[in-house]
Design an enzyme around this catalytic site. Sequence first.
Site, PDB file in Angstrom:
ATOM      1  N   ARG A  10       0.866  -1.184   0.000  1.00  0.00           N
ATOM      2  CA  ARG A  10       0.000   0.000   0.000  1.00  0.00           C
ATOM      3  C   ARG A  10       0.902   1.233   0.000  1.00  0.00           C
ATOM      4  NH1 ARG A  10      -2.270  -3.444   4.133  1.00  0.00           N
ATOM      5  NH2 ARG A  10      -4.361  -4.174   3.570  1.00  0.00           N
ATOM      6  N   HIS A  29      -4.352  -9.304   3.709  1.00  0.00           N
ATOM      7  CA  HIS A  29      -5.789  -9.456   3.893  1.00  0.00           C
ATOM      8  C   HIS A  29      -6.074 -10.599   4.848  1.00  0.00           C
ATOM      9  CE1 HIS A  29      -7.123  -7.526  -0.178  1.00  0.00           C
ATOM     10  NE2 HIS A  29      -6.542  -6.676   0.634  1.00  0.00           N
ATOM     11  N   LYS A  82      -2.444  -2.176   7.955  1.00  0.00           N
ATOM     12  CA  LYS A  82      -3.624  -1.602   8.606  1.00  0.00           C
ATOM     13  C   LYS A  82      -3.796  -2.189   9.998  1.00  0.00           C
ATOM     14  CE  LYS A  82      -6.401  -0.389   4.564  1.00  0.00           C
ATOM     15  NZ  LYS A  82      -7.669  -0.611   3.826  1.00  0.00           N
ATOM     16  N   ARG A  96      -0.292  -2.366  -6.853  1.00  0.00           N
ATOM     17  CA  ARG A  96      -0.744  -3.423  -5.933  1.00  0.00           C
ATOM     18  C   ARG A  96      -1.759  -4.322  -6.636  1.00  0.00           C
ATOM     19  NH1 ARG A  96      -1.491  -4.537  -0.309  1.00  0.00           N
ATOM     20  NH2 ARG A  96      -3.649  -4.819   0.355  1.00  0.00           N
ATOM     21  N   HIS A 127      -2.021   2.355  -6.096  1.00  0.00           N
ATOM     22  CA  HIS A 127      -2.813   1.132  -5.902  1.00  0.00           C
ATOM     23  C   HIS A 127      -2.846   0.282  -7.171  1.00  0.00           C
ATOM     24  CE1 HIS A 127      -5.597  -1.130  -3.354  1.00  0.00           C
ATOM     25  NE2 HIS A 127      -6.211  -1.456  -4.485  1.00  0.00           N
ATOM     26  N   TYR A 141      -6.879 -17.014   7.839  1.00  0.00           N
ATOM     27  CA  TYR A 141      -5.974 -17.930   7.157  1.00  0.00           C
ATOM     28  C   TYR A 141      -4.727 -18.170   8.010  1.00  0.00           C
ATOM     29  CZ  TYR A 141      -8.304 -18.033   2.664  1.00  0.00           C
ATOM     30  OH  TYR A 141      -9.198 -18.247   1.655  1.00  0.00           O
TER      31      TYR A 141
END
Length: 305
Positions: free
Chosen positions: A151, A273, A175, A250, A247, A282
């Site tokens: 990012r 993510h 994040k 990405r 972005h 995950y």
Amino acid sequence: MSKPWDSYIKQFRHYLKIERSLSDNSIEAYCRDVQRLAEFVELNFQGLSPLEVSSKELQAFVRMIGELELSEFTQARMISGIKAFYRFLVYEDLVKKDPAQLLEAPRLGRKLPDTLSFHEINQILEGIPLGEAQGHRNRAMLELLYSSGLRVSELINLKKSQIFEDIGFLRIVGKGNKERLVPFGKDALKYLKIYQEEVRNHQNIARGHEEYVFLNRRGKKLSRVMIFMIIKEAVDRVGIQKNVSPHTFRHSFATHLIEGGADLRAVQEMLGHESITTTEIYTHLDRDYLRQVLTDFHPRNQKNG
């Protein structure tokens, strides 16, 4: 992959070849899409067999590939593969009702950014004039964006202590201050080292900015706006008529890896993510495995043989 999925995918492959007379490339693409669904179901839904999967699980899979922000073409092709698989199961009387019948690509609330082809990425990168004062810095930044899917906030806040050159990984703080390890390629390392040795080591660095990797002419860390401007200039220089932002790199990183055959879980992990299911995240993948995925499936690495 579990044996039930493996067995049905083999039957599906035979059906596509004998009954549908599809090309080898199409057969491989369809089977790979079903294998990705199998991985997703096994991780998130206690290993249901393909005959037990309902529209609920398929919709969850579609939401997940939507969250990865793959190109619309890639998403549509993957969904097409899943639908073909369940039409086959109905045709063979293995399931009575087709759970994929009403499956649609996710309706995205915002338009996905343009995807750059690998050729366009190369054009942009190689068009950056290294003879200019900030050329080495800009090349290193865009190489990292494309090599690791960062990012823009992760790029401008990257610190020297987060780069592990010996193993080819970045320790990224994403994040919510969540950390992840992301592999980066040889080209990114090459230009990063040139920037550090030829430019950054000779700068007067402002107090409090000593640890930041990428600095402006005043020796301070770059702003988000500056990254957008650098990219716009690099794109305009080579005449690409697309709306390109940080972005986009990405987005292209994820799309090129998936199109090349990379595991969805690995791409999801590298992007930072979480799983789209609320009950499970995950499992973190082995570092060596992530490195191998980048080496095997990222087009920049394949170029280098």
